[in-house]
Design an enzyme around this catalytic site. Structure first.
Site, short mmCIF file in Angstrom:
data_model
loop_
_atom_site.label_atom_id
_atom_site.label_comp_id
_atom_site.label_asym_id
_atom_site.label_seq_id
_atom_site.Cartn_x
_atom_site.Cartn_y
_atom_site.Cartn_z
N CYS A 19 0.82 -1.22 0.00
CA CYS A 19 0.00 0.00 0.00
C CYS A 19 0.85 1.26 0.00
CB CYS A 19 -0.91 -0.01 1.22
SG CYS A 19 -0.02 0.15 2.77
N ALA A 36 3.29 1.73 2.86
CA ALA A 36 4.51 0.96 2.66
C ALA A 36 5.47 1.67 1.72
CB ALA A 36 4.18 -0.43 2.12
N ARG A 84 12.80 -3.98 5.75
CA ARG A 84 13.55 -3.82 4.50
C ARG A 84 15.02 -3.81 4.85
NH1 ARG A 84 11.39 -2.21 -0.28
NH2 ARG A 84 13.13 -0.85 -0.75
N HIS A 141 5.20 6.45 -2.87
CA HIS A 141 6.45 7.07 -3.34
C HIS A 141 6.19 8.51 -3.72
CE1 HIS A 141 7.24 2.75 -4.99
NE2 HIS A 141 7.47 2.80 -3.69
#
Lengths: 539, 461, 461, 539
Positions: free
Chosen positions: D60, D63, D94, D193
């Site tokens: 999503c 994230a 990550r 992003h």
């Protein structure tokens, strides 16, 4: 605390041997003694042959020599001459710690060297292989001294290890000598101690006359630095101002042993394994010896005071008192705490040749009751006191262990204490060349048993249900199966140190851990308890 | 450095063994004898041997290990041990009352040439052996072979003394000789055979003997062990599965020649492939299907291997121990794409180097293999000093190398003196292989977590 | 230092959670749903939730974890998720063909107030659910409770939707609600119950789902899991054993009130005492004898504890995780004479602190216990900075504290992202307790071997 | 190597969607394209809504924002405003590594901060708790900047995080700002992003005008330092003589991002996640950008040469060549070795928004055949090339992501390259503001599939039986169950780095490990093989 004695000790004695064939029962009965609580101790059969077939605690002469006496010396390189087993089993299995002054200093204790004799050597002789092995060892390790330990077949096939080592010494230009400590010698490890003492005395003691400038030079004899005991004692000595020349043989090294005859006093911890050395050094060099004990805080204080009093220097005495004062508060605090939880509990200890005695000090400090004790490889004097020495008959098994003939060293003999001074010191508690033995110090009605077999051990556990049992690794897990905790007094259950003041505190804690551990109250599963209830009430 | 005097190099030695990778025969015979129900092992020699063997086994198992000894003195050593052994037999039966005494010799009694067969027959004739009781023996001169030989010899003696040939058709039953493995391994092998629905006799069987419960009661002879009846019946089984050539081969051969029981000589079922061969042999010889549950266990092992492969791939390993373990273990490590670069056993024997060459030849051509005289842990350490490894697999004595070289050690083999688990958690079979793999992975991952740079510290692995 | 900004102290925080010791409800519901045979869990919310939950479960198990998602977009968030869920139900049944879809909600769908009961009934009416197929749901708002609550809710929903009351006498059969434990733990509990000869239904059951074999074939729905028939039959069992109050209590209560199945609320069988109580409860409720094999396992555990006691005695431990685990584990640690001095869970709930006080009160009066808001791993680390511990027991996130403080970590709980074993080797039951103890001992002994002075390096331990 | 194509790709495409309901099948068919092997690429449906119920790889917006873009910056303190889950799952999962210059330097990446919203906040609003949380975070960590990430309920209940952060900024005197990255925004991580880029551009870029003295200043955009990739690139830059001003966002820190507008050139790695930033910086500050790729040794060399050529300094070009020369021999050697074992093997990769393209370079170097590839959250231009940008229709899901209106900075805008120079450079391979997309670079007949569902993935595996599959953690173990190894291209199977020359060698090794692992040939048990034989021969 009122002591409950459900059984008459004489009755128990009978029960212990009741299942034996009558001949064995008679023999074992002599090794079981009811203590009188006085100096009038009955005679005990000790240092006698183990009965074949009875499951025994004992080991062999090789174990006493290579394992016990030579094991803790870091820079004497031991080679076991024999099949691989003996070397393998004695490889790092005792917990004698060592601390070389510098990280790069010699320490061979982590190595197991063996000639790994094969069938051909049994048939054709192993001397050649031994000689070759010594050379190979020399090339790889470049030690100051190499020693060779004989195992069972060596004596039987007639390998002359002394001849081989002499030749090697000549060829290599270092000290090389051997121990004829074949496993069948004597009746226990004890033979190996004697054999080891003899050779060390012959080949090492007195070979270097360099003496330290300190006037308060002592040797510590019969302390093997299990779990770091010797480190504790070394620290105490340094703080009191005693100069430790050499220890036989804990955290020990070759050079100090060679200079050990320069000491002014020998302190004997484990009389059983080292008395030979103390006596020979007295005869040859005039070094008097006293019995000491650093197991137990009170015993430690007493031993330190004895040493200081021996030297008589007021400053030394004062400094010693100061050290004791520094240490005692923590000990008292711990003792109080753990006494509350341990007092009145019953304990048995069967181990070693002096440990079963020394550790009684610590149990006394905890207020615990020693109901039975005995040694694994002791002689009568260890039980009854040194005074019985003359009455000990030398049997066939003892006779074949060499007794060195030692004489005064014409140049180096020196009388340290005049006979008058000696009497005066003795009157002040510094008694030379004496020890009381274990039995006189035990309570009336308690048992002393020399080397109880597995069968006797388990009868004892059944009859007394003690709160704690102390023995060695072979006994530990078997004993614990009965729900009774067992403390290993050879290896300290991989804990320790137990010596000195610090060690006393460790010991209190460990004993408390064992007797207070929650696990012992969970041995029955809930459904097993129910079954019992059912059975009882016929539900 | 704990082994500060070990230098790199491969200096030849002809006479001196340093830090052996084996020990002597009698301890193996004692261990095997403990796998007979109601049996007291007996060491015919100086009592030191017996003390050493009992101590070593006790430290390894943290369990009661009982054995009699003939307690030789110098006299017995000179005049022979017959009197001691007869007296021991008397005492043992009257005090400890086992069903059977299993005598093994020592270098001492072997050197003086005591004839145990003759002494036992004298004991029988002179009624030292009560009705219904047995004394068997094996010769275990410490100056030949190793502890593995001693084990093999005692197992072979069980057959020689006890196995009885079938009079008619053999039973539809397997003999399983598990080799020198742990009680937990024997349990696991039994579980697998039972899951296959195959009737069997395992001998020796130390489960229930050296992994006993704490109950508040001590038993001289715990519940486990192969019974004498079972040992007799081994001669009437259809087939023997001998696991591990060195430890189990001689008994299987003996059973074949004495009672005409054919045998499959298999590797110890350590790792995927050796377990596959074992299960498959059971499957073939008994025409049974492999239950889904076993195939699933196998699949879970495969799954684990495939998932964590990046941590084992290409890792260099040094291993030492007993030939039977080393062969099967090496094959498994190769499957994990690891490289057993140094493999060494003190135990002599014919087939080891050949088997190892077959296992490693193509996959790890650089491997150094050594066996017998000179194959000791000093040599192994010298090799490691020349070129390091990522992992050590072997007994507790490897911990000194492990610490000096900062190389993780997975404890496997005999003796393990400083950890627990080996007596309780199997390493054989598929589940055992998962445990092995877990230990190997933990060794690598723990080290990485401890030593990596902070920026490389990983949450997920 | 990896956590260099953590300072000692107990600074009060009211709004900020740092390094949580819990996560959100839906992942627990997903895990529980995976324990139904042929079930596809479905996450009703944004697809990010589903991705996060699947990733976390996958990292923990290194296994396929499948779940549908309603893949909310902004539109759905505003206008409600009914259309998405109906479409998802259609697609799931036609593409993946599970027997059942187990829907759980998310904070998103809860905030907008989607009524799942109503949507499911609409789906039924409109034939989105094929004949014989099922859709069930539970509400798992992420802003209440924790992952444990979500697990408990989904298990309770299984009862609500599926359990059917007995018409006559109940079956002589136990329901076992295993709580949030691993597949291997569920296998081990089943093994114990089977060994007792008791007929049972375990639900949920993730064994065979999250520990599947590698076969070369991928299965959307692996062989494991509780079947729908079994779930229906739970209402006709004689009794329910609910293991772990937090995770299993609500379902047991529901089953009692819906189908009149009484229940025993027990701790997770972690450690000796909790396993004792579990076995004893089975024994009492079914009037069966405990087989010798189980009593022996118990005895072997006792034996191991007694033998290695010196290494656990008095050791200070910090633990965090889920309430059910913490209670039983703490009781076991106290038996080992260890001291759980810091015990903390992010999961809120009524009985935890009370239970912990009962377990630790007398034995470890100095213990700090915390729960719910503010009970996070930052706080735990602050405590440790004030006075250190000898051991950490908890999930993988503890490794940062472990490294900074040079304190060994035994991985237990959820999630474990950096080691394997937890899915394959149980920690419940007596055998599981032995594994736990082995891990604890290894942690201490490995550290000692690594860090002790050379003169204190021990061969035998 | 002759390529075998058992199936007609169009047939395969049909098979992939055959089991879907027809509406879904039509939708998915648009996301599956047979590559032409030319620049004439068919249109692909990308950045479209995920079909509810189809098991998806996607995450999503939160994230994408918190996890991907903000995650790797060590000294910006992130607070997740929402229930506990989102913060928890993005906590250290990550592998973006970070290496602060000094051990005591700020590094908040190991911390997970959350407001852990409870029911009461959902009902009554969470602004107060957020404000309090920011203050508490400030008190404990004293960071330069705090950022707040919104999760799903935040937007729905109407908490105004921007209002709260503005107030906090005023009160605390540090930078505080928020991201409205609720999980339901957009259709995948991609929305996150964009949201992250916007806020970073607004609040950080251009806030510090300090420029380094080096003339060769670059920013690296879209490199997240997974497994240490950025460290490798940083090292190469340093050796070549390029001054790295800032990385967005691998091994990154707050201050360098604030100075990033002082760079002379922007280098774009992952176009998908960062193009916003490159474009905005160009518009506002005049920094041109080129597409680079450090995945693959050849690609790395090419990218380094492009940078050097951009600056045009002969010394720089020479030094760059020297670095490449130093690195290539080891690469060639490794490539030769591993090519032998990997050549001709078939691979599929479905991951990320540029990785599935970048990694094809490495597979080419190994001689492996990419038979199918696709992204998880890409847009059409990532597949078809930047040239299709104008033809991308903005749908409802994209429209609600803010597009910043950026203008030339009146003071700081500077033209770095004249249009003429620009053309000249482009002719020399330094093409600005462009990228070709994945499809034109793939072989004819291979497949491009946007975001394949779990169903399509397993159909693909069945149909092609590739030798290697590359995806993420959710796919890895499922894929491997089929006996086909799967490499995680998000986390590198916890290995790496894979960037640069060193990374290429690591990658070759890892691929070899996966495809050559012995385990894959043992999937059948011996008795299963026998069963098959039985079945086949009717035995």
């Amino acid at each position: 605390m009122v002591k409950e004695s459900i059984y008459n000790p004489e009755e128990i004695k009978d029960k212990l041997v009741a299942d034996f064939p009558s001949k064995i029962a008679r023999k074992r009965a002599k090794a079981i003694v009811v203590n009188t609580g006085t100096d009038e101790t009955p005679q005990i059969a000790a240092n006698a042959r183990t009965v074949p077939g009875l499951i025994t605690m004992r080991g062999c002469a090789y174990a006493g020599c290579k394992g016990v006496i030579l094991g803790p010396t870091r820079d004497v390189l031991s080679i076991t001459h024999g099949p691989i087993g003996c070397g393998f089993y004695s490889w790092l299995t005792r917990r004698n710690q060592t601390r070389p002054p510098k990280p790069e200093d010699e320490n061979f204790m982590t190595y197991c060297l063996s000639t790994d004799m094969q069938e051909s050597e049994i048939v054709f002789g192993g001397e050649k292989k031994l000689a070759q092995a010594i050379e190979e060892a020399y090339q790889l390790f470049k030690p100051k001294t190499i020693v060779v330990h004989a195992t069972c077949p060596v004596g039987l096939i007639g390998d002359d290890i002394h001849q081989v080592t002499r030749a090697a010494q000549e060829k290599l230009g270092i000290k090389v000598f051997g121990f004829s400590c074949e496993g069948y010698k004597g009746v226990s490890q004890s033979a190996g101690h004697h054999i080891a003492n003899n050779q060390i005395f012959k080949h090492m003691v007195g070979t270097d006359n360099t003496a330290s400038p300190s006037p308060y030079r002592v040797n510590l004899l019969g302390e093997y630095n299990i779990g770091g005991d010797a480190f504790v004692i070394e620290d105490l000595f340094a703080r009191c101002g005693f100069e430790l020349v050499s220890t036989f043989c804990g955290n020990s090294d070759h050079d100090s042993m060679c200079r050990s005859h320069t000491a002014e006093l020998n302190l004997v911890m484990c009389h059983r394994s080292i008395n030979y050395m103390a006596d020979m050094m007295e005869t040859k060099y005039g070094i008097p010896w006293i019995k000491v004990n650093f197991i137990g805080a009170e015993a430690t204080a007493k031993s330190l005071r004895k040493i200081a009093r021996y030297f008589g220097d007021e400053k030394l005495i004062e400094q010693t008192e100061r050290v004791i004062e520094e240490e005692m508060p923590a000990v008292s605090e711990a003792r109080q705490l753990y006494q509350e939880r341990c007092r009145g509990k019953k304990v048995m200890l069967f181990v070693g040749g002096s440990r079963a005695h020394h550790y009684q000090e610590l149990f006394k400090e905890l207020g615990m009751e020693v109901v039975a004790a005995g040694y694994e490889f002791a002689h009568r004097d260890d039980y009854e006191g040194r005074r019985v020495l003359p009455s000990i008959t030398v049997d066939a098994d003892s006779r074949n262990i060499e007794e060195l003939t030692v004489e005064k060293d014409p140049e180096r003999y020196k009388e340290r204490v005049s006979p008058e001074k000696c009497a005066e010191l003795a009157a002040n508690g510094v008694e030379f060349k004496d020890y009381a033995g274990m039995m006189p110090e035990m309570e009336a009605g308690s048992l002393t048993i020399d080397e109880p077999s597995h069968h006797e051990t388990f009868r004892l556990l059944e009859l007394y249900k003690p709160d704690l049992y102390c023995a060695g690794v072979k006994e530990k897990y078997a004993v614990q199966k009965t729900g009774i905790p067992c403390l290993q007094l050879h290896s300290y259950d991989y804990g320790g140190p137990f010596a000195g003041f610090e060690g006393a505190i460790n010991f209190y804690k460990d004993v408390d851990r064992l007797v207070s551990s929650r696990i012992w109250s969970y041995l029955e599963a809930p459904w097993q308890r129910q079954t019992q209830v059912k059975a009882t009430y016929g539900i | 450095m704990l082994l500060r005097h070990t230098a790199p190099g491969d200096s030849p030695r002809e006479a001196l063994t340093i830090n052996p990778a084996k020990t002597c025969q009698p301890i193996g015979a004692m261990y095997a004898a403990l796998g007979i129900h109601n049996c007291l092992p007996h060491s015919h020699g100086s009592q030191g041997c017996c003390a050493y063997h009992r101590s070593t086994l006790t430290r390894h198992y943290k369990e009661q290990v009982l054995s009699g000894t003939s307690s030789f003195t110098e006299g017995a050593s000179v005049f022979g041990g017959q009197a001691n052994l007869l007296q021991a037999i008397d005492n043992i039966f009257s005090v400890y009352n086992p069903d059977i005494i299993a005598v093994h010799t020592t270098c001492l009694s072997e050197t003086i040439g005591d004839d145990i067969t003759q002494i036992i027959s004298k004991a029988k004739i002179e009624n030292h052996i009560p009705q219904g009781k047995l004394v068997i023996h094996t010769n275990t001169p410490s100056y030949a072979g190793s502890h593995v030989t001693g084990f093999a010899n005692m197992v072979k003696s069980m057959v020689q003394y006890l196995s009885e040939p079938a009079e008619g058709m053999p039973e539809r039953r397997a003999n399983i000789i598990p080799g020198w493995v742990e009680p937990a391994d024997m349990r696991e092998i039994k579980r697998l055979v039972e899951a296959m629905g195959i009737n069997y006799i395992m001998f020796p069987d130390t489960s229930g003997v050296l992994d006993t419960p704490l109950t508040g009661h001590s038993e001289l002879f715990p519940a486990g062990g192969t019974t004498i009846k079972q040992l007799r019946d081994t001669g009437r089984s259809k087939i023997t599965f001998a696991l591990g050539e060195a430890a189990s081969g001689p008994a299987a051969l003996q059973l074949d020649s004495k009672c005409k029981v054919p045998y499959d000589l298999l590797d110890l079922p350590i790792g995927l492939q050796a377990t596959d061969r074992f299960i498959n042999a059971l499957c073939k010889r008994f025409h049974v299907d492999v239950p889904e549950s076993i195939t699933e266990e196998r699949g879970r092992l495969l799954n684990l291997i495939s998932n964590l492969h990046q941590y084992t791939y290409g890792k260099r390993v040094a291993l030492w121990g007993d030939p039977d373990q080393l062969v099967a273990l090496s094959e498994f490590l190769v499957l994990l794409n690891m490289k057993p670069v140094y493999v060494l056993t003190g135990t002599p024997g014919k087939r080891f180097e050949e088997r190892m060459a077959a296992v490693l030849g193509d996959s790890v051509p650089e491997a150094k293999i050594a066996q017998g005289p000179g194959a000791d842990m000093y040599r192994l350490h010298q090799w490691i000093k020349q070129e390091g490894v990522d992992l050590l697999i072997g007994n507790t004595y490897g911990k000194y190398i492990a610490r000096d070289e900062n190389t993780p050690l997975v404890r496997l083999g005999f003796p393990i003196l400083d950890r627990v688990g080996h007596q309780y958690f199997p390493v054989v079979g598929y589940r055992g292989a998962m445990r092995l793999l877990e230990m190997i992975l933990n060794a690598f991952l723990d080290k990485k977590d401890r030593e990596c740079k902070e920026e490389s510290f990983e949450l997920v692995m």
